[in-house]
Design an enzyme around this catalytic site. Structure first.
Site, PDB file in Angstrom:
ATOM      1  CG  ASP A 164       5.003   4.519   5.024  1.00  0.00           C
ATOM      2  OD1 ASP A 164       6.192   4.327   4.707  1.00  0.00           O
ATOM      3  OD2 ASP A 164       4.045   4.157   4.316  1.00  0.00           O
ATOM      4  CE  LYS A 178       9.887   1.580   9.264  1.00  0.00           C
ATOM      5  NZ  LYS A 178       8.519   2.024   8.947  1.00  0.00           N
ATOM      6  N   GLY A 188      10.661   2.932   2.362  1.00  0.00           N
ATOM      7  CA  GLY A 188      10.923   4.308   1.962  1.00  0.00           C
ATOM      8  C   GLY A 188      11.060   5.122   3.227  1.00  0.00           C
ATOM      9  CG  HIS A 189      13.191   4.111   5.990  1.00  0.00           C
ATOM     10  ND1 HIS A 189      14.033   3.219   6.593  1.00  0.00           N
ATOM     11  CD2 HIS A 189      12.010   3.469   5.863  1.00  0.00           C
ATOM     12  CE1 HIS A 189      13.383   2.081   6.813  1.00  0.00           C
ATOM     13  NE2 HIS A 189      12.161   2.201   6.370  1.00  0.00           N
ATOM     14  CD  GLN A 231       9.118  -3.536   4.797  1.00  0.00           C
ATOM     15  OE1 GLN A 231       9.840  -4.371   5.292  1.00  0.00           O
ATOM     16  NE2 GLN A 231       9.537  -2.748   3.833  1.00  0.00           N
TER      17      GLN A 231
HETATM   18  P1  GDP Z   1       9.311   5.409   7.641  1.00  0.00           P
HETATM   19  O1  GDP Z   1       9.027   4.544   6.474  1.00  0.00           O
HETATM   20  O2  GDP Z   1       8.822   4.839   8.916  1.00  0.00           O
HETATM   21  O3  GDP Z   1      10.736   5.863   7.727  1.00  0.00           O
HETATM   22  O4  GDP Z   1       8.446   6.731   7.406  1.00  0.00           O
HETATM   23  P2  GDP Z   1       8.338   7.583   6.035  1.00  0.00           P
HETATM   24  O5  GDP Z   1       9.586   8.370   5.893  1.00  0.00           O
HETATM   25  O6  GDP Z   1       7.916   6.720   4.910  1.00  0.00           O
HETATM   26  O7  GDP Z   1       7.083   8.478   6.372  1.00  0.00           O
HETATM   27  C1  GDP Z   1       7.087   9.380   7.426  1.00  0.00           C
HETATM   28  C2  GDP Z   1       6.880  10.807   6.852  1.00  0.00           C
HETATM   29  O8  GDP Z   1       6.566  11.679   7.906  1.00  0.00           O
HETATM   30  C3  GDP Z   1       8.131  11.379   6.209  1.00  0.00           C
HETATM   31  O9  GDP Z   1       7.736  12.223   5.161  1.00  0.00           O
HETATM   32  C4  GDP Z   1       8.786  12.161   7.333  1.00  0.00           C
HETATM   33  O10 GDP Z   1       9.566  13.246   6.862  1.00  0.00           O
HETATM   34  C5  GDP Z   1       7.571  12.678   8.048  1.00  0.00           C
HETATM   35  N1  GDP Z   1       7.730  12.843   9.512  1.00  0.00           N
HETATM   36  C6  GDP Z   1       8.444  12.105  10.385  1.00  0.00           C
HETATM   37  N2  GDP Z   1       8.236  12.541  11.648  1.00  0.00           N
HETATM   38  C7  GDP Z   1       7.369  13.579  11.553  1.00  0.00           C
HETATM   39  C8  GDP Z   1       6.741  14.424  12.526  1.00  0.00           C
HETATM   40  O11 GDP Z   1       6.918  14.313  13.718  1.00  0.00           O
HETATM   41  N3  GDP Z   1       5.860  15.372  12.036  1.00  0.00           N
HETATM   42  C9  GDP Z   1       5.604  15.508  10.706  1.00  0.00           C
HETATM   43  N4  GDP Z   1       4.734  16.445  10.327  1.00  0.00           N
HETATM   44  N5  GDP Z   1       6.175  14.727   9.774  1.00  0.00           N
HETATM   45  C10 GDP Z   1       7.032  13.775  10.199  1.00  0.00           C
HETATM   46  P1  IMO Z   2       8.540   1.472   5.277  1.00  0.00           P
HETATM   47  O1  IMO Z   2       9.856   0.848   5.695  1.00  0.00           O
HETATM   48  C1  IMO Z   2       4.376   0.969   4.171  1.00  0.00           C
HETATM   49  C2  IMO Z   2       3.306  -2.718   2.050  1.00  0.00           C
HETATM   50  C3  IMO Z   2       2.840  -2.574   0.614  1.00  0.00           C
HETATM   51  C4  IMO Z   2       1.862  -3.738   0.545  1.00  0.00           C
HETATM   52  C5  IMO Z   2       2.554  -4.801   1.393  1.00  0.00           C
HETATM   53  C6  IMO Z   2       3.330  -5.826   0.586  1.00  0.00           C
HETATM   54  O2  IMO Z   2       8.705   2.700   4.460  1.00  0.00           O
HETATM   55  O3  IMO Z   2       7.658   1.645   6.455  1.00  0.00           O
HETATM   56  P2  IMO Z   2       5.681  -5.736  -0.645  1.00  0.00           P
HETATM   57  O4  IMO Z   2       6.152  -4.882  -1.785  1.00  0.00           O
HETATM   58  O5  IMO Z   2       6.485  -5.583   0.600  1.00  0.00           O
HETATM   59  O6  IMO Z   2       5.496  -7.171  -1.034  1.00  0.00           O
HETATM   60  O7  IMO Z   2       4.190  -5.174  -0.331  1.00  0.00           O
HETATM   61  O8  IMO Z   2       3.418  -4.112   2.261  1.00  0.00           O
HETATM   62  N1  IMO Z   2       4.619  -2.108   2.345  1.00  0.00           N
HETATM   63  C7  IMO Z   2       4.780  -0.970   3.028  1.00  0.00           C
HETATM   64  N2  IMO Z   2       3.874  -0.089   3.511  1.00  0.00           N
HETATM   65  N3  IMO Z   2       5.684   1.179   4.388  1.00  0.00           N
HETATM   66  C8  IMO Z   2       6.610   0.299   3.944  1.00  0.00           C
HETATM   67  O9  IMO Z   2       7.914   0.385   4.259  1.00  0.00           O
HETATM   68  C9  IMO Z   2       6.176  -0.812   3.181  1.00  0.00           C
HETATM   69  N4  IMO Z   2       6.801  -1.839   2.570  1.00  0.00           N
HETATM   70  C10 IMO Z   2       5.834  -2.632   2.077  1.00  0.00           C
HETATM   71  O10 IMO Z   2       2.223  -1.334   0.390  1.00  0.00           O
HETATM   72  O11 IMO Z   2       0.662  -3.379   1.199  1.00  0.00           O
HETATM   73 MG    MG Z   3       8.178   4.628   4.588  1.00  0.00          MG
END
Ligand code: GDP
Ligand code: IMO
Ligand code: MG
Length: 429
Positions: free
Chosen positions: A13, A16, A40-41, A223
Protein backbone atom coordinates in the site's frame (compact mmCIF):
# COMPACT_ATOMS: atom_id res chain seq x y z
CA UNK A 1 17.79 1.20 -19.19
CA UNK A 2 14.68 0.16 -21.09
CA UNK A 3 12.69 -1.63 -18.42
CA UNK A 4 11.49 -0.64 -14.96
CA UNK A 5 10.47 -2.91 -12.08
CA UNK A 6 8.20 -1.34 -9.47
CA UNK A 7 8.08 -2.98 -6.05
CA UNK A 8 6.74 -1.97 -2.66
CA UNK A 9 9.56 -1.40 -0.16
CA UNK A 10 7.47 -1.56 3.03
CA UNK A 11 4.39 -3.64 3.97
CA UNK A 12 2.37 -2.85 0.83
CA UNK A 13 0.00 0.00 0.00
CA UNK A 14 2.88 2.37 -0.67
CA UNK A 15 1.18 3.78 -3.78
CA UNK A 16 2.49 1.32 -6.39
CA UNK A 17 -0.71 1.56 -8.46
CA UNK A 18 -0.52 5.33 -8.74
CA UNK A 19 3.13 5.27 -9.79
CA UNK A 20 2.69 2.37 -12.24
CA UNK A 21 -0.26 4.17 -13.86
CA UNK A 22 1.83 7.35 -14.12
CA UNK A 23 4.80 5.49 -15.62
CA UNK A 24 2.58 3.40 -17.93
CA UNK A 25 2.40 6.18 -20.51
CA UNK A 26 6.17 5.75 -21.00
CA UNK A 27 5.96 1.95 -21.27
CA UNK A 28 4.76 -0.45 -23.97
CA UNK A 29 3.78 -3.30 -21.64
CA UNK A 30 2.85 -3.57 -17.94
CA UNK A 31 3.35 -6.99 -16.33
CA UNK A 32 2.11 -8.35 -12.99
CA UNK A 33 4.47 -11.11 -11.84
CA UNK A 34 3.38 -12.29 -8.37
CA UNK A 35 0.57 -12.17 -5.83
CA UNK A 36 -3.08 -12.28 -6.78
CA UNK A 37 -6.24 -10.39 -5.93
CA UNK A 38 -4.93 -9.80 -2.41
CA UNK A 39 -3.40 -6.66 -3.98
CA UNK A 40 -5.38 -3.44 -4.01
CA UNK A 41 -3.98 -0.70 -6.23
CA UNK A 42 -5.81 2.64 -6.37
CA UNK A 43 -5.51 4.99 -9.34
CA UNK A 44 -7.02 8.46 -9.42
CA UNK A 45 -7.22 10.10 -12.83
CA UNK A 46 -8.96 13.47 -13.22
CA UNK A 47 -10.95 12.82 -10.07
CA UNK A 48 -12.10 9.34 -11.17
CA UNK A 49 -10.99 6.44 -8.93
CA UNK A 50 -10.12 2.96 -10.22
CA UNK A 51 -9.42 0.10 -7.80
CA UNK A 52 -7.49 -2.80 -9.29
CA UNK A 53 -6.59 -6.09 -7.64
CA UNK A 54 -5.62 -8.45 -10.41
CA UNK A 55 -5.46 -6.34 -13.53
CA UNK A 56 -2.13 -4.61 -14.13
CA UNK A 57 -2.37 -0.86 -13.51
CA UNK A 58 -1.46 -0.18 -17.15
CA UNK A 59 -4.91 -1.30 -18.26
CA UNK A 60 -6.54 2.07 -17.54
CA UNK A 61 -4.18 3.98 -19.83
CA UNK A 62 -4.66 1.36 -22.57
CA UNK A 63 -1.13 -0.07 -22.29
CA UNK A 64 -0.76 -3.78 -23.08
CA UNK A 65 -1.26 -5.53 -19.74
CA UNK A 66 0.07 -8.96 -18.93
CA UNK A 67 -0.66 -11.29 -16.01
CA UNK A 68 2.47 -13.42 -15.66
CA UNK A 69 2.89 -17.02 -14.53
CA UNK A 70 3.97 -15.95 -11.04
CA UNK A 71 0.46 -14.67 -10.27
CA UNK A 72 -2.19 -16.92 -8.70
CA UNK A 73 -5.35 -16.27 -10.67
CA UNK A 74 -8.91 -16.45 -9.36
CA UNK A 75 -10.81 -16.63 -12.66
CA UNK A 76 -14.10 -15.46 -11.14
CA UNK A 77 -12.38 -12.49 -9.51
CA UNK A 78 -10.82 -11.68 -12.88
CA UNK A 79 -14.21 -11.73 -14.57
CA UNK A 80 -15.76 -9.50 -11.91
CA UNK A 81 -12.88 -7.03 -12.07
CA UNK A 82 -12.93 -6.86 -15.87
CA UNK A 83 -16.68 -6.15 -15.73
CA UNK A 84 -16.20 -3.48 -13.05
CA UNK A 85 -13.40 -1.67 -14.87
CA UNK A 86 -15.21 -1.92 -18.22
CA UNK A 87 -18.17 -0.34 -16.46
CA UNK A 88 -15.90 2.64 -15.81
CA UNK A 89 -15.31 3.05 -19.53
CA UNK A 90 -12.06 1.08 -19.96
CA UNK A 91 -11.99 -1.31 -22.90
CA UNK A 92 -10.48 -4.73 -22.09
CA UNK A 93 -9.95 -7.15 -24.98
CA UNK A 94 -7.49 -9.86 -25.94
CA UNK A 95 -5.59 -7.03 -27.65
CA UNK A 96 -4.67 -5.27 -24.40
CA UNK A 97 -4.85 -8.11 -21.83
CA UNK A 98 -2.84 -11.34 -21.86
CA UNK A 99 -2.88 -14.03 -19.15
CA UNK A 100 -0.11 -16.61 -18.82
CA UNK A 101 -1.49 -20.05 -19.63
CA UNK A 102 0.72 -21.53 -16.90
CA UNK A 103 -0.78 -19.45 -14.06
CA UNK A 104 -2.09 -21.59 -11.20
CA UNK A 105 -5.76 -21.00 -10.39
CA UNK A 106 -7.23 -19.95 -7.07
CA UNK A 107 -10.30 -22.15 -6.55
CA UNK A 108 -13.18 -21.80 -4.07
CA UNK A 109 -11.56 -24.55 -1.97
CA UNK A 110 -8.51 -22.31 -1.46
CA UNK A 111 -10.67 -19.50 -0.14
CA UNK A 112 -12.39 -21.98 2.20
CA UNK A 113 -9.06 -23.23 3.55
CA UNK A 114 -7.69 -19.71 4.04
CA UNK A 115 -10.72 -18.87 6.20
CA UNK A 116 -10.72 -22.16 8.12
CA UNK A 117 -7.05 -21.81 9.00
CA UNK A 118 -7.32 -18.19 10.06
CA UNK A 119 -10.30 -18.94 12.28
CA UNK A 120 -8.54 -21.92 13.85
CA UNK A 121 -5.32 -19.95 14.46
CA UNK A 122 -6.97 -17.65 17.01
CA UNK A 123 -4.46 -15.11 18.31
CA UNK A 124 -1.78 -16.58 16.02
CA UNK A 125 -3.68 -15.59 12.90
CA UNK A 126 -1.83 -13.83 10.10
CA UNK A 127 -4.69 -11.53 9.19
CA UNK A 128 -4.75 -12.60 5.54
CA UNK A 129 -6.97 -10.99 2.96
CA UNK A 130 -8.98 -14.23 2.92
CA UNK A 131 -8.60 -14.59 -0.83
CA UNK A 132 -7.05 -18.08 -0.83
CA UNK A 133 -3.60 -16.83 -1.81
CA UNK A 134 -1.53 -18.99 0.58
CA UNK A 135 -3.37 -22.27 -0.13
CA UNK A 136 -3.16 -21.65 -3.91
CA UNK A 137 0.62 -21.13 -3.77
CA UNK A 138 0.94 -24.23 -1.58
CA UNK A 139 -0.83 -26.30 -4.25
CA UNK A 140 1.43 -24.82 -6.92
CA UNK A 141 4.62 -25.96 -5.21
CA UNK A 142 2.86 -29.16 -4.11
CA UNK A 143 2.30 -29.88 -7.84
CA UNK A 144 -1.43 -30.21 -7.37
CA UNK A 145 -2.58 -26.94 -8.93
CA UNK A 146 -5.14 -26.61 -11.70
CA UNK A 147 -3.68 -24.08 -14.12
CA UNK A 148 -5.10 -21.79 -16.79
CA UNK A 149 -4.05 -24.20 -19.56
CA UNK A 150 -6.04 -26.99 -17.86
CA UNK A 151 -9.21 -25.05 -18.65
CA UNK A 152 -8.80 -26.20 -22.25
CA UNK A 153 -8.55 -29.85 -21.11
CA UNK A 154 -11.38 -30.23 -18.62
CA UNK A 155 -12.45 -33.59 -20.07
CA UNK A 156 -9.20 -35.14 -18.87
CA UNK A 157 -8.97 -33.36 -15.52
CA UNK A 158 -9.91 -36.40 -13.40
CA UNK A 159 -6.37 -37.57 -12.41
CA UNK A 160 -5.46 -34.00 -11.41
CA UNK A 161 -8.65 -33.67 -9.42
CA UNK A 162 -7.81 -36.95 -7.68
CA UNK A 163 -4.47 -35.53 -6.52
CA UNK A 164 -5.95 -32.20 -5.53
CA UNK A 165 -8.93 -33.63 -3.66
CA UNK A 166 -6.92 -36.34 -1.89
CA UNK A 167 -5.01 -33.47 -0.28
CA UNK A 168 -7.90 -31.10 0.36
CA UNK A 169 -10.43 -33.67 1.53
CA UNK A 170 -8.03 -34.76 4.29
CA UNK A 171 -7.49 -31.16 5.37
CA UNK A 172 -11.19 -30.38 5.23
CA UNK A 173 -12.02 -33.46 7.29
CA UNK A 174 -9.61 -32.15 9.95
CA UNK A 175 -11.70 -28.97 10.10
CA UNK A 176 -14.96 -30.97 10.21
CA UNK A 177 -15.83 -29.94 6.64
CA UNK A 178 -17.38 -32.10 3.90
CA UNK A 179 -15.17 -33.24 0.99
CA UNK A 180 -14.82 -31.10 -2.12
CA UNK A 181 -17.90 -31.29 -4.36
CA UNK A 182 -16.02 -32.36 -7.48
CA UNK A 183 -18.99 -32.21 -9.82
CA UNK A 184 -19.81 -28.65 -8.73
CA UNK A 185 -16.15 -27.61 -9.08
CA UNK A 186 -15.92 -29.04 -12.60
CA UNK A 187 -19.15 -27.32 -13.54
CA UNK A 188 -17.87 -23.97 -12.26
CA UNK A 189 -14.63 -24.44 -14.20
CA UNK A 190 -16.54 -25.31 -17.38
CA UNK A 191 -18.61 -22.18 -17.01
CA UNK A 192 -15.65 -19.80 -16.51
CA UNK A 193 -13.21 -21.48 -18.95
CA UNK A 194 -14.16 -19.62 -22.18
CA UNK A 195 -13.78 -16.26 -20.46
CA UNK A 196 -10.23 -16.95 -19.25
CA UNK A 197 -9.08 -18.84 -22.34
CA UNK A 198 -9.83 -15.76 -24.46
CA UNK A 199 -6.81 -14.08 -22.84
CA UNK A 200 -4.61 -17.16 -22.25
CA UNK A 201 -1.31 -17.58 -24.06
CA UNK A 202 2.35 -18.40 -23.44
CA UNK A 203 3.15 -14.85 -22.32
CA UNK A 204 6.89 -15.53 -22.15
CA UNK A 205 6.77 -15.78 -25.94
CA UNK A 206 4.80 -12.56 -26.34
CA UNK A 207 7.21 -10.76 -24.00
CA UNK A 208 10.22 -12.12 -25.86
CA UNK A 209 8.77 -10.79 -29.12
CA UNK A 210 7.97 -7.31 -27.83
CA UNK A 211 11.32 -7.10 -26.07
CA UNK A 212 13.16 -7.97 -29.29
CA UNK A 213 11.19 -5.19 -30.98
CA UNK A 214 12.58 -2.73 -28.41
CA UNK A 215 9.50 -2.43 -26.18
CA UNK A 216 9.80 -0.87 -22.74
CA UNK A 217 8.48 -3.25 -20.09
CA UNK A 218 7.12 -2.04 -16.76
CA UNK A 219 6.90 -4.78 -14.14
CA UNK A 220 4.31 -4.11 -11.43
CA UNK A 221 4.94 -5.70 -8.05
CA UNK A 222 2.22 -6.34 -5.50
CA UNK A 223 2.55 -6.25 -1.69
CA UNK A 224 5.96 -5.15 -0.38
CA UNK A 225 9.40 -6.50 0.50
CA UNK A 226 8.50 -6.86 4.20
CA UNK A 227 5.69 -9.21 3.16
CA UNK A 228 8.08 -11.37 1.08
CA UNK A 229 7.84 -15.03 2.09
CA UNK A 230 11.66 -15.25 2.54
CA UNK A 231 12.75 -11.76 3.46
CA UNK A 232 9.68 -10.37 5.21
CA UNK A 233 8.45 -10.49 8.78
CA UNK A 234 7.82 -14.25 8.63
CA UNK A 235 5.34 -15.80 9.35
CA UNK A 236 3.34 -12.56 9.05
CA UNK A 237 3.92 -12.34 5.31
CA UNK A 238 2.20 -13.22 2.07
CA UNK A 239 2.95 -16.48 0.23
CA UNK A 240 4.96 -15.16 -2.70
CA UNK A 241 8.34 -13.54 -3.25
CA UNK A 242 7.67 -9.84 -3.62
CA UNK A 243 11.28 -8.82 -4.28
CA UNK A 244 12.39 -7.47 -7.66
CA UNK A 245 14.03 -10.72 -8.77
CA UNK A 246 10.60 -12.30 -9.03
CA UNK A 247 9.80 -10.04 -12.00
CA UNK A 248 11.94 -12.36 -14.14
CA UNK A 249 10.77 -15.75 -12.88
CA UNK A 250 7.16 -14.61 -12.58
CA UNK A 251 6.91 -13.47 -16.19
CA UNK A 252 9.24 -15.76 -18.12
CA UNK A 253 12.08 -13.38 -18.86
CA UNK A 254 15.69 -13.56 -17.70
CA UNK A 255 17.13 -11.68 -14.71
CA UNK A 256 18.73 -9.11 -17.02
CA UNK A 257 15.28 -7.87 -18.04
CA UNK A 258 14.23 -6.22 -14.79
CA UNK A 259 16.10 -2.96 -15.50
CA UNK A 260 15.73 -0.03 -13.12
CA UNK A 261 14.28 -1.19 -9.80
CA UNK A 262 11.97 1.52 -8.45
CA UNK A 263 11.10 0.99 -4.80
CA UNK A 264 7.83 2.64 -3.78
CA UNK A 265 8.13 4.07 -0.29
CA UNK A 266 5.50 5.85 1.77
CA UNK A 267 6.77 8.92 3.66
CA UNK A 268 5.61 7.16 6.86
CA UNK A 269 4.80 3.48 7.49
CA UNK A 270 1.60 1.41 7.38
CA UNK A 271 0.74 -2.25 7.74
CA UNK A 272 -2.53 -4.27 7.46
CA UNK A 273 -2.87 -7.55 9.32
CA UNK A 274 -0.87 -8.99 12.21
CA UNK A 275 2.86 -8.93 12.88
CA UNK A 276 5.65 -6.78 14.28
CA UNK A 277 5.71 -3.05 13.53
CA UNK A 278 8.45 -1.27 15.51
CA UNK A 279 7.43 2.34 14.74
CA UNK A 280 3.67 1.84 15.15
CA UNK A 281 1.90 4.88 16.64
CA UNK A 282 -1.12 4.23 18.79
CA UNK A 283 -1.58 7.89 19.74
CA UNK A 284 -3.22 10.99 18.25
CA UNK A 285 -0.49 11.43 15.66
CA UNK A 286 -1.11 7.89 14.38
CA UNK A 287 -4.83 8.66 14.21
CA UNK A 288 -4.15 11.89 12.39
CA UNK A 289 -1.90 10.28 9.78
CA UNK A 290 -4.39 7.42 9.28
CA UNK A 291 -7.24 9.86 8.74
CA UNK A 292 -5.32 12.27 6.49
CA UNK A 293 -3.85 9.38 4.49
CA UNK A 294 -7.22 7.52 4.26
CA UNK A 295 -5.43 4.45 5.53
CA UNK A 296 -8.06 1.79 4.99
CA UNK A 297 -7.33 -1.38 3.00
CA UNK A 298 -8.46 -1.32 -0.63
CA UNK A 299 -9.30 -5.04 -0.60
CA UNK A 300 -10.72 -5.70 2.85
CA UNK A 301 -11.55 -2.18 4.09
CA UNK A 302 -9.55 -2.90 7.27
CA UNK A 303 -8.01 0.04 9.11
CA UNK A 304 -4.29 0.13 8.39
CA UNK A 305 -1.88 0.40 11.31
CA UNK A 306 0.21 3.57 11.05
CA UNK A 307 3.68 4.62 12.27
CA UNK A 308 6.69 6.88 11.71
CA UNK A 309 9.07 6.36 8.80
CA UNK A 310 11.40 3.46 9.50
CA UNK A 311 14.70 4.03 7.68
CA UNK A 312 16.14 0.75 8.97
CA UNK A 313 13.44 -1.28 7.25
CA UNK A 314 13.56 0.63 4.00
CA UNK A 315 17.38 0.45 3.85
CA UNK A 316 17.08 -3.31 4.31
CA UNK A 317 14.34 -3.63 1.65
CA UNK A 318 16.34 -1.56 -0.83
CA UNK A 319 19.41 -3.73 -0.30
CA UNK A 320 17.52 -7.02 -0.56
CA UNK A 321 15.69 -5.96 -3.68
CA UNK A 322 18.52 -4.13 -5.43
CA UNK A 323 16.55 -0.90 -5.54
CA UNK A 324 18.05 1.65 -7.96
CA UNK A 325 15.95 4.59 -6.75
CA UNK A 326 12.75 5.22 -4.82
CA UNK A 327 9.45 7.01 -5.35
CA UNK A 328 8.51 8.69 -2.08
CA UNK A 329 4.73 8.91 -1.79
CA UNK A 330 2.20 10.64 0.48
CA UNK A 331 4.56 13.35 1.72
CA UNK A 332 1.46 15.59 1.83
CA UNK A 333 0.01 13.47 4.65
CA UNK A 334 2.78 14.80 6.92
CA UNK A 335 1.88 18.46 6.24
CA UNK A 336 1.06 20.49 9.36
CA UNK A 337 3.06 18.54 11.95
CA UNK A 338 5.37 20.48 14.33
CA UNK A 339 7.81 17.59 14.52
CA UNK A 340 8.41 14.48 12.44
CA UNK A 341 10.45 11.46 13.50
CA UNK A 342 12.50 8.90 11.58
CA UNK A 343 13.60 5.57 13.04
CA UNK A 344 17.36 5.15 12.56
CA UNK A 345 18.03 1.97 14.57
CA UNK A 346 16.60 -0.45 17.12
CA UNK A 347 17.45 -1.20 20.71
CA UNK A 348 17.11 -4.89 21.54
CA UNK A 349 18.31 -6.63 24.72
CA UNK A 350 20.73 -3.76 25.43
CA UNK A 351 22.28 -3.78 21.95
CA UNK A 352 21.78 -1.38 19.04
CA UNK A 353 20.75 -2.94 15.71
CA UNK A 354 21.00 -1.32 12.27
CA UNK A 355 18.83 -4.07 10.73
CA UNK A 356 15.68 -6.03 11.56
CA UNK A 357 16.66 -9.38 13.10
CA UNK A 358 15.04 -12.50 11.59
CA UNK A 359 13.22 -13.98 14.57
CA UNK A 360 9.61 -12.86 15.05
CA UNK A 361 10.03 -12.44 18.83
CA UNK A 362 13.12 -10.26 18.34
CA UNK A 363 11.30 -8.22 15.72
CA UNK A 364 8.42 -7.68 18.12
CA UNK A 365 10.80 -6.62 20.90
CA UNK A 366 12.77 -4.06 18.83
CA UNK A 367 12.49 -0.57 20.29
CA UNK A 368 12.89 2.18 17.73
CA UNK A 369 15.60 4.83 18.10
CA UNK A 370 14.28 8.09 16.70
CA UNK A 371 15.78 11.16 15.14
CA UNK A 372 13.41 14.15 15.36
CA UNK A 373 13.17 16.89 12.76
CA UNK A 374 11.11 20.05 12.46
CA UNK A 375 7.97 19.54 10.41
CA UNK A 376 6.40 22.01 7.96
CA UNK A 377 3.14 23.92 8.05
CA UNK A 378 2.99 24.80 4.36
CA UNK A 379 1.03 22.47 2.03
CA UNK A 380 2.83 20.06 -0.25
CA UNK A 381 -0.44 18.65 -1.60
CA UNK A 382 -0.50 18.72 -5.38
CA UNK A 383 3.05 20.08 -5.73
CA UNK A 384 4.47 19.21 -9.15
CA UNK A 385 7.97 20.62 -8.82
CA UNK A 386 10.68 20.10 -6.23
CA UNK A 387 11.05 23.87 -5.92
CA UNK A 388 7.43 24.05 -4.70
CA UNK A 389 8.20 21.97 -1.61
CA UNK A 390 8.80 23.71 1.73
CA UNK A 391 12.41 23.76 2.97
CA UNK A 392 11.72 21.37 5.85
CA UNK A 393 10.01 18.85 3.57
CA UNK A 394 13.09 18.94 1.35
CA UNK A 395 15.29 18.37 4.42
CA UNK A 396 13.12 15.41 5.40
CA UNK A 397 13.40 13.87 1.91
CA UNK A 398 17.15 14.42 1.85
CA UNK A 399 17.59 12.84 5.26
CA UNK A 400 15.59 9.79 4.16
CA UNK A 401 17.75 9.52 1.07
CA UNK A 402 20.92 9.52 3.21
CA UNK A 403 19.63 7.03 5.73
CA UNK A 404 18.30 4.49 3.23
CA UNK A 405 21.42 4.87 1.05
CA UNK A 406 19.33 5.15 -2.10
CA UNK A 407 18.37 8.16 -4.25
CA UNK A 408 14.85 9.58 -4.53
CA UNK A 409 13.73 9.52 -8.17
CA UNK A 410 10.10 10.63 -7.75
CA UNK A 411 7.97 12.31 -5.12
CA UNK A 412 4.19 11.92 -5.03
CA UNK A 413 2.08 14.67 -3.47
CA UNK A 414 -1.54 13.50 -3.91
CA UNK A 415 -3.53 10.51 -5.19
CA UNK A 416 -3.95 12.21 -8.61
CA UNK A 417 -1.88 10.76 -11.44
CA UNK A 418 -0.16 14.01 -12.38
CA UNK A 419 0.62 15.28 -8.87
CA UNK A 420 4.04 13.71 -9.19
CA UNK A 421 7.50 15.27 -9.11
CA UNK A 422 10.05 13.64 -11.40
CA UNK A 423 13.69 14.04 -10.41
CA UNK A 424 15.22 11.14 -12.34
CA UNK A 425 13.36 9.30 -15.09
CA UNK A 426 13.66 5.56 -14.36
CA UNK A 427 13.18 4.75 -18.05
CA UNK A 428 16.17 6.92 -18.93
CA UNK A 429 18.57 6.60 -15.97
P1 GDP B 1 -0.61 0.17 -3.57
O1 GDP B 1 -1.21 -1.06 -3.02
O2 GDP B 1 0.85 0.27 -3.30
O3 GDP B 1 -0.94 0.43 -5.00
O4 GDP B 1 -1.27 1.37 -2.74
P2 GDP B 1 -2.84 1.56 -2.41
O5 GDP B 1 -3.50 2.05 -3.64
O6 GDP B 1 -3.39 0.36 -1.74
O7 GDP B 1 -2.75 2.66 -1.29
C1 GDP B 1 -2.21 3.92 -1.53
C2 GDP B 1 -3.32 4.98 -1.29
O8 GDP B 1 -2.73 6.25 -1.23
C3 GDP B 1 -4.33 5.06 -2.42
O9 GDP B 1 -5.57 5.42 -1.88
C4 GDP B 1 -3.78 6.16 -3.32
O10 GDP B 1 -4.79 6.83 -4.04
C5 GDP B 1 -3.19 7.08 -2.29
N1 GDP B 1 -2.00 7.83 -2.73
C6 GDP B 1 -1.00 7.45 -3.56
N2 GDP B 1 -0.05 8.40 -3.62
C7 GDP B 1 -0.46 9.40 -2.80
C8 GDP B 1 0.12 10.65 -2.41
O11 GDP B 1 1.20 11.04 -2.80
N3 GDP B 1 -0.60 11.41 -1.50
C9 GDP B 1 -1.80 10.99 -1.00
N4 GDP B 1 -2.42 11.78 -0.12
N5 GDP B 1 -2.36 9.83 -1.34
C10 GDP B 1 -1.69 9.04 -2.22
P1 IMO C 1 -0.84 -4.26 -2.17
O1 IMO C 1 -0.39 -4.81 -3.51
C1 IMO C 1 -0.97 -4.66 2.15
C2 IMO C 1 -1.06 -8.73 3.78
C3 IMO C 1 -2.32 -9.15 4.50
C4 IMO C 1 -1.72 -10.10 5.53
C5 IMO C 1 -0.61 -10.78 4.74
C6 IMO C 1 -0.99 -12.14 4.18
O2 IMO C 1 -2.13 -3.53 -2.24
O3 IMO C 1 0.26 -3.50 -1.54
P2 IMO C 1 -2.47 -12.88 2.11
O4 IMO C 1 -3.92 -12.66 1.82
O5 IMO C 1 -1.55 -12.32 1.07
O6 IMO C 1 -2.15 -14.31 2.43
O7 IMO C 1 -2.21 -12.06 3.48
O8 IMO C 1 -0.27 -9.90 3.69
N1 IMO C 1 -1.27 -8.22 2.40
C7 IMO C 1 -1.19 -6.93 2.06
N2 IMO C 1 -1.01 -5.82 2.82
N3 IMO C 1 -1.07 -4.54 0.81
C8 IMO C 1 -1.21 -5.64 0.03
O9 IMO C 1 -1.17 -5.59 -1.31
C9 IMO C 1 -1.33 -6.90 0.66
N4 IMO C 1 -1.51 -8.16 0.21
C10 IMO C 1 -1.45 -8.96 1.29
O10 IMO C 1 -2.98 -8.06 5.09
O11 IMO C 1 -1.12 -9.35 6.56
MG1 MG D 1 -2.79 -1.68 -1.84
Amino acid sequence: MANVTVIGAQWGDEGKGKIVDWLASRADVVVRFQGGHNAGHTLVIDGKTYKLSLLPSGIVSGTLSVIGNGVVLDPWALRDEVAKVEGQGVSITDENLAVADNCPLILPLHRDLDALRETAAGKGKIGTTGRGIGPAYEDKVGRRAIRVCDLAHLDTLEPQLDRLCAHHDALRAGFGQPPVDRAALLEELREIAPFVLKFAQPVWKRLKKVRRAGAKILFEGAQGVLLDVDHGTYPFVTSSNTVSGTAASGSGLGPNSTGYVLGIVKAYTTRVGSGPFPTELEDDIGQRLGTRGHEFGTVTGRKRRVGWFDAVLVRQSCAISGVTGIALTKIDVLDGLDQVAICTGYRLHGKVYDYLPSHAADQAACEPIYEEMDGWHESTAGARSYADLPANAIKYIQRIQELIECPVALVSTSPERDDTILMRDPFVD
